[in-house]
Scaffold this active site. Structure first.
Site, PDB file in Angstrom:
ATOM      1  CD  GLU A  24     -48.041  63.250   8.429  1.00  0.00           C
ATOM      2  OE1 GLU A  24     -47.021  63.415   7.655  1.00  0.00           O
ATOM      3  OE2 GLU A  24     -48.283  61.960   8.563  1.00  0.00           O
ATOM      4  CD  GLU A  42     -42.510  74.288   3.956  1.00  0.00           C
ATOM      5  OE1 GLU A  42     -43.137  74.607   4.940  1.00  0.00           O
ATOM      6  OE2 GLU A  42     -42.528  73.046   3.293  1.00  0.00           O
ATOM      7  CE  LYS A 100     -58.905  75.587  10.812  1.00  0.00           C
ATOM      8  NZ  LYS A 100     -58.338  76.509   9.844  1.00  0.00           N
ATOM      9  CB  CYS A 158     -45.496  69.550   3.286  1.00  0.00           C
ATOM     10  SG  CYS A 158     -46.316  68.122   2.661  1.00  0.00           S
TER      11      CYS A 158
HETATM   12  P1  NAD Z   1     -50.697  76.682   8.727  1.00  0.00           P
HETATM   13  O1  NAD Z   1     -49.828  76.120  10.585  1.00  0.00           O
HETATM   14  O2  NAD Z   1     -50.415  78.053   9.721  1.00  0.00           O
HETATM   15  O3  NAD Z   1     -52.418  76.461   9.032  1.00  0.00           O
HETATM   16  C1  NAD Z   1     -51.997  75.288   8.513  1.00  0.00           C
HETATM   17  C2  NAD Z   1     -53.623  75.244   8.967  1.00  0.00           C
HETATM   18  O4  NAD Z   1     -53.612  74.963  10.868  1.00  0.00           O
HETATM   19  C3  NAD Z   1     -55.109  76.185   9.190  1.00  0.00           C
HETATM   20  O5  NAD Z   1     -55.894  74.969   8.719  1.00  0.00           O
HETATM   21  C4  NAD Z   1     -54.722  77.162   9.702  1.00  0.00           C
HETATM   22  O6  NAD Z   1     -55.864  77.820  10.094  1.00  0.00           O
HETATM   23  C5  NAD Z   1     -54.672  76.077  11.316  1.00  0.00           C
HETATM   24  N1  NAD Z   1     -53.967  76.825  12.226  1.00  0.00           N
HETATM   25  C6  NAD Z   1     -53.260  78.386  12.105  1.00  0.00           C
HETATM   26  N2  NAD Z   1     -52.816  78.147  13.865  1.00  0.00           N
HETATM   27  C7  NAD Z   1     -53.306  77.456  14.575  1.00  0.00           C
HETATM   28  C8  NAD Z   1     -53.443  77.514  15.824  1.00  0.00           C
HETATM   29  N3  NAD Z   1     -52.874  78.110  17.217  1.00  0.00           N
HETATM   30  N4  NAD Z   1     -53.074  76.032  16.296  1.00  0.00           N
HETATM   31  C9  NAD Z   1     -54.606  75.079  15.767  1.00  0.00           C
HETATM   32  N5  NAD Z   1     -54.530  75.418  14.875  1.00  0.00           N
HETATM   33  C10 NAD Z   1     -54.248  76.436  13.708  1.00  0.00           C
HETATM   34  O7  NAD Z   1     -50.142  76.797   7.802  1.00  0.00           O
HETATM   35  P2  NAD Z   1     -50.454  77.444   6.019  1.00  0.00           P
HETATM   36  O8  NAD Z   1     -48.960  78.543   6.268  1.00  0.00           O
HETATM   37  O9  NAD Z   1     -51.158  77.352   6.000  1.00  0.00           O
HETATM   38  O10 NAD Z   1     -49.621  76.051   5.894  1.00  0.00           O
HETATM   39  C11 NAD Z   1     -48.436  75.237   4.972  1.00  0.00           C
HETATM   40  C12 NAD Z   1     -47.791  75.089   5.618  1.00  0.00           C
HETATM   41  O11 NAD Z   1     -47.791  73.891   6.032  1.00  0.00           O
HETATM   42  C13 NAD Z   1     -46.280  74.454   4.943  1.00  0.00           C
HETATM   43  O12 NAD Z   1     -44.944  74.585   5.712  1.00  0.00           O
HETATM   44  C14 NAD Z   1     -46.077  73.153   4.702  1.00  0.00           C
HETATM   45  O13 NAD Z   1     -44.990  72.699   4.790  1.00  0.00           O
HETATM   46  C15 NAD Z   1     -47.466  72.558   5.542  1.00  0.00           C
HETATM   47  N6  NAD Z   1     -47.800  71.699   5.190  1.00  0.00           N
HETATM   48  C16 NAD Z   1     -47.213  69.831   5.410  1.00  0.00           C
HETATM   49  C17 NAD Z   1     -47.516  68.985   5.067  1.00  0.00           C
HETATM   50  C18 NAD Z   1     -47.810  67.991   5.341  1.00  0.00           C
HETATM   51  O14 NAD Z   1     -48.080  66.390   4.815  1.00  0.00           O
HETATM   52  N7  NAD Z   1     -46.133  67.237   6.050  1.00  0.00           N
HETATM   53  C19 NAD Z   1     -48.745  69.060   3.490  1.00  0.00           C
HETATM   54  C20 NAD Z   1     -49.551  70.354   3.463  1.00  0.00           C
HETATM   55  C21 NAD Z   1     -48.467  71.624   3.716  1.00  0.00           C
END
Ligand code: NAD
Length: 481
Positions: free
Chosen positions: A257, A388, A183, A291
Protein backbone atom coordinates in the site's frame (compact mmCIF):
# COMPACT_ATOMS: atom_id res chain seq x y z
CA UNK A 1 6.14 11.01 32.07
CA UNK A 2 2.45 11.05 32.97
CA UNK A 3 0.02 12.95 30.77
CA UNK A 4 -3.39 13.96 31.95
CA UNK A 5 -6.05 14.98 29.47
CA UNK A 6 -9.22 16.31 31.02
CA UNK A 7 -11.26 18.62 28.79
CA UNK A 8 -14.22 17.64 30.99
CA UNK A 9 -14.33 15.45 34.11
CA UNK A 10 -16.17 12.67 32.29
CA UNK A 11 -13.56 12.52 29.52
CA UNK A 12 -10.45 12.46 31.72
CA UNK A 13 -7.63 10.24 30.50
CA UNK A 14 -4.31 9.53 32.15
CA UNK A 15 -1.49 8.15 30.07
CA UNK A 16 1.69 6.89 31.65
CA UNK A 17 4.64 6.74 29.29
CA UNK A 18 7.64 4.75 30.52
CA UNK A 19 11.08 6.29 30.05
CA UNK A 20 12.14 3.29 27.94
CA UNK A 21 10.46 0.41 26.09
CA UNK A 22 11.71 -3.01 25.02
CA UNK A 23 10.56 -5.20 22.15
CA UNK A 24 7.40 -7.30 22.47
CA UNK A 25 8.39 -10.87 21.66
CA UNK A 26 6.66 -14.11 22.68
CA UNK A 27 4.29 -12.27 24.99
CA UNK A 28 7.01 -10.43 26.95
CA UNK A 29 8.72 -7.06 26.78
CA UNK A 30 12.39 -7.88 26.26
CA UNK A 31 15.61 -5.93 25.71
CA UNK A 32 17.08 -5.77 22.23
CA UNK A 33 20.19 -7.89 21.59
CA UNK A 34 22.33 -4.87 20.76
CA UNK A 35 20.91 -2.60 23.47
CA UNK A 36 20.37 0.09 20.82
CA UNK A 37 17.47 2.51 21.11
CA UNK A 38 15.87 5.51 19.43
CA UNK A 39 13.99 8.46 20.89
CA UNK A 40 10.42 9.22 20.04
CA UNK A 41 9.34 12.83 20.44
CA UNK A 42 6.16 14.86 20.59
CA UNK A 43 6.15 16.68 17.23
CA UNK A 44 3.97 19.48 18.60
CA UNK A 45 6.54 20.42 21.27
CA UNK A 46 9.75 18.59 20.27
CA UNK A 47 9.85 17.15 23.82
CA UNK A 48 11.20 13.65 24.20
CA UNK A 49 8.54 11.06 25.07
CA UNK A 50 10.53 7.82 25.49
CA UNK A 51 13.49 5.71 24.40
CA UNK A 52 12.39 2.75 22.31
CA UNK A 53 14.49 -0.35 21.61
CA UNK A 54 15.86 -0.90 18.11
CA UNK A 55 15.51 -4.49 16.90
CA UNK A 56 18.33 -5.87 14.77
CA UNK A 57 18.44 -9.09 12.75
CA UNK A 58 18.92 -11.27 15.86
CA UNK A 59 15.84 -9.75 17.50
CA UNK A 60 13.77 -10.11 14.35
CA UNK A 61 14.87 -13.73 14.15
CA UNK A 62 13.73 -14.29 17.75
CA UNK A 63 10.36 -12.68 16.93
CA UNK A 64 9.85 -14.72 13.74
CA UNK A 65 10.68 -17.96 15.59
CA UNK A 66 8.18 -17.10 18.32
CA UNK A 67 5.57 -16.32 15.65
CA UNK A 68 6.29 -19.63 13.87
CA UNK A 69 5.95 -21.67 17.08
CA UNK A 70 2.70 -19.93 17.97
CA UNK A 71 1.33 -20.40 14.45
CA UNK A 72 2.09 -24.12 14.30
CA UNK A 73 1.25 -25.10 17.86
CA UNK A 74 -1.52 -22.74 18.97
CA UNK A 75 -3.01 -20.24 16.57
CA UNK A 76 -3.14 -22.22 13.32
CA UNK A 77 -4.83 -25.31 14.82
CA UNK A 78 -7.24 -23.23 16.91
CA UNK A 79 -10.88 -23.34 15.65
CA UNK A 80 -11.98 -20.08 14.03
CA UNK A 81 -14.66 -19.57 16.68
CA UNK A 82 -11.94 -19.52 19.36
CA UNK A 83 -9.77 -17.07 17.43
CA UNK A 84 -12.87 -14.89 17.06
CA UNK A 85 -13.21 -14.69 20.85
CA UNK A 86 -9.73 -13.21 21.15
CA UNK A 87 -10.39 -10.72 18.34
CA UNK A 88 -13.67 -9.62 19.92
CA UNK A 89 -11.88 -9.23 23.24
CA UNK A 90 -9.17 -7.09 21.62
CA UNK A 91 -11.86 -4.96 19.93
CA UNK A 92 -13.74 -4.47 23.21
CA UNK A 93 -10.57 -3.53 25.09
CA UNK A 94 -9.63 -1.01 22.39
CA UNK A 95 -13.08 0.54 22.73
CA UNK A 96 -12.83 0.57 26.54
CA UNK A 97 -9.33 2.08 26.53
CA UNK A 98 -10.02 4.39 23.59
CA UNK A 99 -9.19 7.65 25.41
CA UNK A 100 -5.82 6.37 26.50
CA UNK A 101 -5.00 5.30 22.93
CA UNK A 102 -6.27 8.58 21.47
CA UNK A 103 -4.19 10.73 23.82
CA UNK A 104 -1.05 8.66 23.24
CA UNK A 105 -1.55 8.79 19.47
CA UNK A 106 -1.80 12.58 19.59
CA UNK A 107 1.36 12.88 21.71
CA UNK A 108 3.40 10.65 19.40
CA UNK A 109 1.95 11.71 16.03
CA UNK A 110 0.80 15.35 16.40
CA UNK A 111 -2.68 14.79 14.92
CA UNK A 112 -5.68 16.65 16.44
CA UNK A 113 -7.32 14.84 19.36
CA UNK A 114 -10.71 15.12 17.66
CA UNK A 115 -9.44 13.01 14.76
CA UNK A 116 -7.69 10.44 16.97
CA UNK A 117 -10.82 10.20 19.15
CA UNK A 118 -13.42 10.12 16.35
CA UNK A 119 -11.56 8.36 13.54
CA UNK A 120 -8.30 6.56 14.34
CA UNK A 121 -9.22 4.69 17.52
CA UNK A 122 -12.87 3.80 16.79
CA UNK A 123 -12.00 2.70 13.25
CA UNK A 124 -9.16 0.55 14.61
CA UNK A 125 -11.60 -1.11 17.03
CA UNK A 126 -14.12 -1.49 14.18
CA UNK A 127 -11.56 -3.48 12.18
CA UNK A 128 -11.11 -5.95 15.01
CA UNK A 129 -14.89 -6.27 15.48
CA UNK A 130 -15.35 -6.76 11.74
CA UNK A 131 -12.63 -9.38 11.25
CA UNK A 132 -13.59 -11.16 14.48
CA UNK A 133 -16.90 -11.90 12.77
CA UNK A 134 -15.13 -13.53 9.83
CA UNK A 135 -12.82 -15.85 11.80
CA UNK A 136 -15.31 -18.74 12.01
CA UNK A 137 -16.89 -18.23 8.56
CA UNK A 138 -13.90 -18.66 6.27
CA UNK A 139 -14.85 -22.18 5.20
CA UNK A 140 -18.06 -20.95 3.62
CA UNK A 141 -16.88 -17.71 2.08
CA UNK A 142 -15.65 -18.83 -1.33
CA UNK A 143 -11.97 -19.10 -0.39
CA UNK A 144 -11.95 -22.85 -1.11
CA UNK A 145 -13.14 -25.79 0.98
CA UNK A 146 -10.66 -25.30 3.81
CA UNK A 147 -8.68 -22.09 3.44
CA UNK A 148 -5.16 -22.05 4.83
CA UNK A 149 -3.19 -19.12 6.21
CA UNK A 150 0.25 -18.27 4.83
CA UNK A 151 1.86 -18.75 8.25
CA UNK A 152 3.93 -15.87 9.61
CA UNK A 153 3.09 -12.38 8.37
CA UNK A 154 5.78 -9.68 8.45
CA UNK A 155 4.09 -6.29 8.56
CA UNK A 156 5.70 -2.86 8.23
CA UNK A 157 3.61 0.28 8.77
CA UNK A 158 4.00 4.08 8.49
CA UNK A 159 3.54 6.93 10.99
CA UNK A 160 0.47 8.71 9.65
CA UNK A 161 -2.16 6.42 11.25
CA UNK A 162 -0.05 4.32 13.62
CA UNK A 163 -2.82 2.45 15.46
CA UNK A 164 -5.23 2.29 12.52
CA UNK A 165 -2.58 0.84 10.17
CA UNK A 166 -1.72 -1.69 12.86
CA UNK A 167 -5.39 -2.71 13.03
CA UNK A 168 -5.66 -2.95 9.21
CA UNK A 169 -2.70 -5.31 9.27
CA UNK A 170 -3.16 -7.39 12.42
CA UNK A 171 -6.94 -8.00 12.45
CA UNK A 172 -7.24 -9.86 9.09
CA UNK A 173 -3.96 -11.70 9.69
CA UNK A 174 -5.18 -13.10 13.02
CA UNK A 175 -8.69 -13.84 11.77
CA UNK A 176 -7.23 -16.10 9.07
CA UNK A 177 -4.88 -17.98 11.43
CA UNK A 178 -1.62 -16.21 10.61
CA UNK A 179 0.72 -14.98 13.31
CA UNK A 180 2.45 -11.61 13.12
CA UNK A 181 5.73 -9.76 13.42
CA UNK A 182 4.89 -6.07 13.10
CA UNK A 183 7.32 -3.16 12.73
CA UNK A 184 5.81 0.24 13.58
CA UNK A 185 7.28 3.47 12.16
CA UNK A 186 10.26 4.89 14.02
CA UNK A 187 8.56 8.20 14.84
CA UNK A 188 5.32 6.65 16.16
CA UNK A 189 5.95 3.38 18.02
CA UNK A 190 4.05 4.14 21.24
CA UNK A 191 0.47 3.09 20.46
CA UNK A 192 1.80 -0.22 19.05
CA UNK A 193 3.55 -0.79 22.39
CA UNK A 194 0.39 0.13 24.30
CA UNK A 195 -1.42 -2.33 22.04
CA UNK A 196 1.10 -4.99 23.13
CA UNK A 197 0.07 -4.25 26.70
CA UNK A 198 -3.58 -4.65 25.65
CA UNK A 199 -2.77 -8.04 24.08
CA UNK A 200 -1.45 -9.23 27.42
CA UNK A 201 -4.67 -8.02 29.06
CA UNK A 202 -6.60 -9.96 26.39
CA UNK A 203 -4.46 -13.02 27.24
CA UNK A 204 -3.62 -13.57 23.60
CA UNK A 205 -1.31 -16.61 23.49
CA UNK A 206 2.40 -15.62 23.50
CA UNK A 207 4.02 -15.28 20.07
CA UNK A 208 0.80 -14.71 18.11
CA UNK A 209 1.68 -11.02 17.78
CA UNK A 210 5.24 -9.72 18.14
CA UNK A 211 6.19 -6.06 17.87
CA UNK A 212 9.71 -5.11 16.86
CA UNK A 213 10.48 -1.41 16.95
CA UNK A 214 13.25 0.35 15.03
CA UNK A 215 13.89 2.26 11.82
CA UNK A 216 14.11 1.17 8.16
CA UNK A 217 16.81 -1.45 8.81
CA UNK A 218 14.47 -3.28 11.21
CA UNK A 219 11.75 -3.23 8.56
CA UNK A 220 14.21 -4.56 5.99
CA UNK A 221 15.18 -7.38 8.38
CA UNK A 222 11.51 -8.38 8.77
CA UNK A 223 10.98 -8.40 5.00
CA UNK A 224 14.18 -10.38 4.35
CA UNK A 225 13.72 -13.02 7.07
CA UNK A 226 13.32 -16.43 5.40
CA UNK A 227 10.75 -17.47 8.03
CA UNK A 228 8.31 -14.76 6.94
CA UNK A 229 5.70 -16.16 4.53
CA UNK A 230 3.74 -13.03 3.77
CA UNK A 231 4.84 -9.40 3.67
CA UNK A 232 2.36 -6.58 4.16
CA UNK A 233 3.81 -3.12 3.73
CA UNK A 234 2.33 0.36 3.89
CA UNK A 235 4.62 3.30 3.21
CA UNK A 236 6.37 5.17 0.46
CA UNK A 237 6.51 4.03 -3.15
CA UNK A 238 10.34 4.16 -3.05
CA UNK A 239 10.56 1.64 -0.21
CA UNK A 240 7.70 -0.42 -1.69
CA UNK A 241 9.67 -0.87 -4.91
CA UNK A 242 12.74 -1.99 -2.95
CA UNK A 243 10.63 -4.53 -1.09
CA UNK A 244 9.08 -5.85 -4.33
CA UNK A 245 12.59 -6.42 -5.71
CA UNK A 246 13.81 -7.98 -2.49
CA UNK A 247 11.09 -10.62 -2.40
CA UNK A 248 10.95 -11.29 -6.15
CA UNK A 249 11.93 -14.90 -6.70
CA UNK A 250 11.18 -15.94 -3.11
CA UNK A 251 8.06 -17.84 -2.08
CA UNK A 252 6.78 -14.82 -0.15
CA UNK A 253 3.44 -13.23 -0.92
CA UNK A 254 3.14 -9.47 -0.64
CA UNK A 255 0.68 -6.64 -0.48
CA UNK A 256 1.99 -3.11 -0.95
CA UNK A 257 0.00 0.00 0.00
CA UNK A 258 2.03 2.94 -1.28
CA UNK A 259 1.69 6.61 -2.15
CA UNK A 260 -1.00 8.61 -3.91
CA UNK A 261 -1.82 11.88 -5.62
CA UNK A 262 -5.60 11.84 -5.62
CA UNK A 263 -7.76 14.13 -7.71
CA UNK A 264 -10.81 15.63 -6.03
CA UNK A 265 -12.98 16.53 -9.04
CA UNK A 266 -15.60 19.27 -8.64
CA UNK A 267 -18.19 19.81 -11.40
CA UNK A 268 -20.18 23.01 -11.85
CA UNK A 269 -23.39 21.33 -10.68
CA UNK A 270 -21.83 20.11 -7.41
CA UNK A 271 -23.41 21.06 -4.08
CA UNK A 272 -20.77 23.72 -3.44
CA UNK A 273 -21.00 24.00 0.38
CA UNK A 274 -20.67 20.25 0.72
CA UNK A 275 -17.84 20.19 -1.83
CA UNK A 276 -15.87 22.88 0.05
CA UNK A 277 -16.08 20.78 3.23
CA UNK A 278 -15.04 17.72 1.23
CA UNK A 279 -12.04 19.50 -0.27
CA UNK A 280 -10.97 20.72 3.19
CA UNK A 281 -11.40 17.28 4.70
CA UNK A 282 -9.70 15.72 1.68
CA UNK A 283 -6.42 17.56 2.08
CA UNK A 284 -6.26 19.01 5.61
CA UNK A 285 -7.41 15.91 7.54
CA UNK A 286 -4.33 14.58 9.37
CA UNK A 287 -2.36 17.59 8.00
CA UNK A 288 -2.62 16.06 4.52
CA UNK A 289 -0.36 13.21 5.62
CA UNK A 290 -2.73 10.69 4.11
CA UNK A 291 -1.87 8.38 1.21
CA UNK A 292 -5.32 8.89 -0.30
CA UNK A 293 -5.43 12.67 0.42
CA UNK A 294 -7.27 14.78 -2.16
CA UNK A 295 -4.08 16.69 -2.92
CA UNK A 296 -5.12 17.82 -6.43
CA UNK A 297 -8.31 19.81 -6.74
CA UNK A 298 -9.66 19.52 -10.30
CA UNK A 299 -12.38 22.11 -10.61
CA UNK A 300 -14.54 22.87 -13.63
CA UNK A 301 -13.48 26.19 -15.16
CA UNK A 302 -16.90 27.87 -14.92
CA UNK A 303 -16.93 27.59 -11.10
CA UNK A 304 -13.18 27.63 -10.41
CA UNK A 305 -12.99 31.20 -9.18
CA UNK A 306 -16.00 30.86 -6.90
CA UNK A 307 -14.77 27.55 -5.45
CA UNK A 308 -11.24 28.82 -4.80
CA UNK A 309 -12.49 32.04 -3.16
CA UNK A 310 -14.88 30.16 -0.91
CA UNK A 311 -12.23 27.61 -0.12
CA UNK A 312 -9.75 30.29 0.98
CA UNK A 313 -12.42 31.92 3.15
CA UNK A 314 -13.11 28.55 4.78
CA UNK A 315 -9.40 27.86 5.33
CA UNK A 316 -9.13 31.16 7.16
CA UNK A 317 -11.42 29.71 9.84
CA UNK A 318 -9.38 26.53 10.45
CA UNK A 319 -7.74 26.38 13.85
CA UNK A 320 -4.10 25.36 13.60
CA UNK A 321 -2.16 24.52 16.75
CA UNK A 322 -2.25 22.49 19.98
CA UNK A 323 -3.34 19.00 18.87
CA UNK A 324 -4.59 18.26 22.39
CA UNK A 325 -7.21 21.03 22.12
CA UNK A 326 -10.44 19.44 20.92
CA UNK A 327 -11.23 22.54 18.82
CA UNK A 328 -8.04 22.18 16.76
CA UNK A 329 -8.53 21.37 13.07
CA UNK A 330 -4.90 21.13 11.91
CA UNK A 331 -2.18 19.73 14.16
CA UNK A 332 1.59 19.28 13.89
CA UNK A 333 3.57 17.70 11.06
CA UNK A 334 4.91 14.37 12.27
CA UNK A 335 8.65 14.99 12.01
CA UNK A 336 11.33 17.49 11.06
CA UNK A 337 12.15 15.32 8.03
CA UNK A 338 8.55 15.39 6.81
CA UNK A 339 8.36 19.15 7.36
CA UNK A 340 11.53 19.56 5.27
CA UNK A 341 9.99 17.46 2.44
CA UNK A 342 6.84 19.59 2.43
CA UNK A 343 8.88 22.82 2.53
CA UNK A 344 11.10 21.70 -0.37
CA UNK A 345 8.23 20.73 -2.63
CA UNK A 346 6.29 23.92 -1.97
CA UNK A 347 9.43 25.95 -2.82
CA UNK A 348 9.61 24.01 -6.09
CA UNK A 349 5.96 24.95 -6.70
CA UNK A 350 6.79 28.64 -6.43
CA UNK A 351 9.93 28.31 -8.53
CA UNK A 352 8.02 26.54 -11.29
CA UNK A 353 5.54 29.42 -11.44
CA UNK A 354 2.45 28.31 -9.50
CA UNK A 355 0.78 30.96 -7.33
CA UNK A 356 1.04 30.28 -3.61
CA UNK A 357 -1.57 31.25 -1.02
CA UNK A 358 -1.10 30.58 2.68
CA UNK A 359 -3.77 30.72 5.36
CA UNK A 360 -3.21 33.53 7.80
CA UNK A 361 -2.59 31.72 11.09
CA UNK A 362 -0.13 32.01 13.95
CA UNK A 363 2.01 28.88 14.22
CA UNK A 364 3.48 27.78 17.56
CA UNK A 365 7.21 28.42 17.97
CA UNK A 366 8.18 24.95 19.12
CA UNK A 367 7.33 21.87 17.10
CA UNK A 368 6.84 21.12 13.41
CA UNK A 369 4.16 23.22 11.74
CA UNK A 370 3.00 24.07 8.26
CA UNK A 371 0.14 26.48 7.54
CA UNK A 372 -2.64 25.34 5.17
CA UNK A 373 -1.46 26.24 1.67
CA UNK A 374 -3.16 26.41 -1.73
CA UNK A 375 -1.43 26.62 -5.10
CA UNK A 376 -3.32 27.97 -8.12
CA UNK A 377 -2.13 28.31 -11.72
CA UNK A 378 -0.75 24.81 -11.42
CA UNK A 379 0.08 22.99 -14.64
CA UNK A 380 0.22 19.23 -15.09
CA UNK A 381 3.99 19.35 -15.51
CA UNK A 382 4.67 21.01 -12.14
CA UNK A 383 6.20 18.81 -9.46
CA UNK A 384 3.42 19.84 -7.06
CA UNK A 385 0.91 18.36 -9.54
CA UNK A 386 2.80 15.06 -9.86
CA UNK A 387 4.66 14.27 -6.66
CA UNK A 388 3.16 13.34 -3.35
CA UNK A 389 3.66 16.23 -0.91
CA UNK A 390 2.12 14.44 2.08
CA UNK A 391 1.31 17.72 3.83
CA UNK A 392 -1.42 20.40 4.10
CA UNK A 393 -0.89 21.65 0.56
CA UNK A 394 -3.52 21.68 -2.19
CA UNK A 395 -2.70 22.06 -5.91
CA UNK A 396 -5.59 23.46 -7.96
CA UNK A 397 -6.03 22.61 -11.64
CA UNK A 398 -9.01 23.29 -13.89
CA UNK A 399 -10.87 21.38 -16.61
CA UNK A 400 -13.69 22.02 -19.08
CA UNK A 401 -15.18 18.61 -19.93
CA UNK A 402 -15.60 15.32 -18.08
CA UNK A 403 -13.17 13.71 -20.55
CA UNK A 404 -10.53 16.31 -19.71
CA UNK A 405 -11.15 15.73 -15.99
CA UNK A 406 -10.56 11.99 -16.42
CA UNK A 407 -7.40 12.55 -18.46
CA UNK A 408 -5.96 14.98 -15.92
CA UNK A 409 -6.96 12.86 -12.94
CA UNK A 410 -5.28 9.80 -14.45
CA UNK A 411 -2.16 11.72 -15.46
CA UNK A 412 -0.06 10.54 -12.51
CA UNK A 413 2.05 7.49 -11.72
CA UNK A 414 -0.28 6.82 -8.77
CA UNK A 415 -3.77 5.37 -8.63
CA UNK A 416 -5.00 5.09 -5.06
CA UNK A 417 -8.13 7.24 -4.74
CA UNK A 418 -10.27 9.94 -6.32
CA UNK A 419 -13.31 12.04 -5.46
CA UNK A 420 -16.21 13.24 -7.65
CA UNK A 421 -18.59 16.07 -6.74
CA UNK A 422 -21.69 16.32 -8.91
CA UNK A 423 -25.47 16.02 -8.62
CA UNK A 424 -25.57 13.71 -11.67
CA UNK A 425 -25.65 10.04 -10.75
CA UNK A 426 -24.92 8.91 -14.29
CA UNK A 427 -21.80 11.08 -14.39
CA UNK A 428 -20.60 9.53 -11.12
CA UNK A 429 -20.91 6.06 -12.59
CA UNK A 430 -19.22 6.85 -15.88
CA UNK A 431 -16.38 8.78 -14.21
CA UNK A 432 -15.82 6.06 -11.60
CA UNK A 433 -15.50 3.57 -14.40
CA UNK A 434 -12.76 5.57 -16.13
CA UNK A 435 -10.74 6.76 -13.17
CA UNK A 436 -7.68 4.60 -12.53
CA UNK A 437 -8.04 4.64 -8.76
CA UNK A 438 -8.63 1.84 -6.26
CA UNK A 439 -11.15 3.92 -4.29
CA UNK A 440 -13.55 6.46 -5.79
CA UNK A 441 -15.65 8.57 -3.43
CA UNK A 442 -18.72 10.41 -4.69
CA UNK A 443 -19.86 13.57 -2.86
CA UNK A 444 -17.71 12.60 0.09
CA UNK A 445 -14.02 11.98 0.77
CA UNK A 446 -11.70 10.12 3.15
CA UNK A 447 -14.36 7.68 4.35
CA UNK A 448 -12.91 4.50 5.79
CA UNK A 449 -14.93 1.45 6.60
CA UNK A 450 -13.71 -2.02 7.53
CA UNK A 451 -16.20 -3.62 5.13
CA UNK A 452 -14.73 -1.89 2.03
CA UNK A 453 -11.58 -2.90 0.19
CA UNK A 454 -8.82 -0.29 -0.03
CA UNK A 455 -5.72 -0.28 -2.25
CA UNK A 456 -4.17 1.06 -5.40
CA UNK A 457 -3.31 0.74 -9.05
CA UNK A 458 -0.01 1.56 -10.73
CA UNK A 459 2.66 2.91 -8.35
CA UNK A 460 0.19 3.04 -5.46
CA UNK A 461 0.86 -0.66 -4.98
CA UNK A 462 -1.06 -3.91 -5.20
CA UNK A 463 -3.34 -6.05 -3.10
CA UNK A 464 -6.36 -4.91 -1.15
CA UNK A 465 -6.93 -4.39 2.56
CA UNK A 466 -10.34 -4.24 4.21
CA UNK A 467 -13.50 -6.22 3.58
CA UNK A 468 -13.52 -9.75 2.25
CA UNK A 469 -10.66 -8.85 -0.12
CA UNK A 470 -8.47 -8.11 2.88
CA UNK A 471 -8.87 -11.71 4.06
CA UNK A 472 -7.96 -13.20 0.69
CA UNK A 473 -4.49 -11.70 0.85
CA UNK A 474 -3.80 -13.59 4.09
CA UNK A 475 -4.92 -16.96 2.69
CA UNK A 476 -3.16 -19.28 0.28
CA UNK A 477 -5.15 -19.05 -2.93
CA UNK A 478 -7.41 -22.03 -3.58
CA UNK A 479 -5.89 -23.84 -0.60
CA UNK A 480 -7.22 -27.03 0.91
CA UNK A 481 -5.99 -28.55 4.09
P1 NAD B 1 8.64 4.94 4.44
O1 NAD B 1 8.37 4.05 3.31
O2 NAD B 1 9.97 5.57 4.55
O3 NAD B 1 8.40 4.18 5.83
C1 NAD B 1 7.31 3.33 6.07
C2 NAD B 1 7.76 2.20 6.96
O4 NAD B 1 8.74 1.43 6.27
C3 NAD B 1 8.43 2.65 8.25
O5 NAD B 1 8.06 1.75 9.28
C4 NAD B 1 9.91 2.50 7.93
O6 NAD B 1 10.73 2.31 9.07
C5 NAD B 1 9.91 1.28 7.06
N1 NAD B 1 11.05 1.16 6.15
C6 NAD B 1 11.89 2.13 5.69
N2 NAD B 1 12.81 1.61 4.86
C7 NAD B 1 12.55 0.28 4.78
C8 NAD B 1 13.15 -0.81 4.07
N3 NAD B 1 14.18 -0.63 3.25
N4 NAD B 1 12.63 -2.04 4.22
C9 NAD B 1 11.55 -2.24 5.00
N5 NAD B 1 10.96 -1.27 5.70
C10 NAD B 1 11.44 -0.01 5.60
O7 NAD B 1 7.49 5.98 4.38
P2 NAD B 1 7.26 7.24 5.29
O8 NAD B 1 7.90 8.41 4.67
O9 NAD B 1 7.58 6.91 6.68
O10 NAD B 1 5.65 7.31 5.16
C11 NAD B 1 4.97 8.10 4.26
C12 NAD B 1 4.64 7.36 2.97
O11 NAD B 1 3.79 6.26 3.19
C13 NAD B 1 3.90 8.23 2.00
O12 NAD B 1 4.49 8.16 0.73
C14 NAD B 1 2.49 7.66 1.93
O13 NAD B 1 1.79 7.82 0.74
C15 NAD B 1 2.70 6.25 2.26
N6 NAD B 1 1.49 5.70 2.86
C16 NAD B 1 0.66 4.87 2.12
C17 NAD B 1 -0.51 4.35 2.66
C18 NAD B 1 -1.41 3.44 1.87
O14 NAD B 1 -2.30 2.84 2.45
N7 NAD B 1 -1.25 3.30 0.58
C19 NAD B 1 -0.85 4.65 3.97
C20 NAD B 1 -0.02 5.49 4.69
C21 NAD B 1 1.15 6.00 4.13
Amino acid sequence: PRFEYAPAPESRAVVDIASSYGLFIDGEFVESASGGSLKTINPATEESLADVAVADEADVDRAVRAARRAQEKVWGPMPGAERAKYLFRIARLLAERSREFAVLEVLDNGKPIREARDVDVPTAAAHFFYYAGWADKLDHAGFGPSPRPHGVAGQVIPWNFPLLMLAWKIAPALATGNTVVLKPAETTPLTALLFADLLRQAELPPGVVNIVTGAGATGAAVVAHPGVDKVAFTGSTAVGKRIAKEIAGTRKHATLELGGKAANIVFDDAPIDQAIEGIVNGIFFNQGQVCCAGSRLLVQESVAEEVVDRLKARLGTLRVGDPMDKNTDVGAINSAAQLARITDLTKAGEEEGAVRWTADCALPEQGFWFAPTVFTDVSAAHRIAREEIFGPVLSVLTFRTPAEAVAKANNTPYGLSAGIWTEKGSRILSMADKLRAGVVWANTFNRFDPTSPFGGYKESGYGREGGRHGLASYLIEGSTR
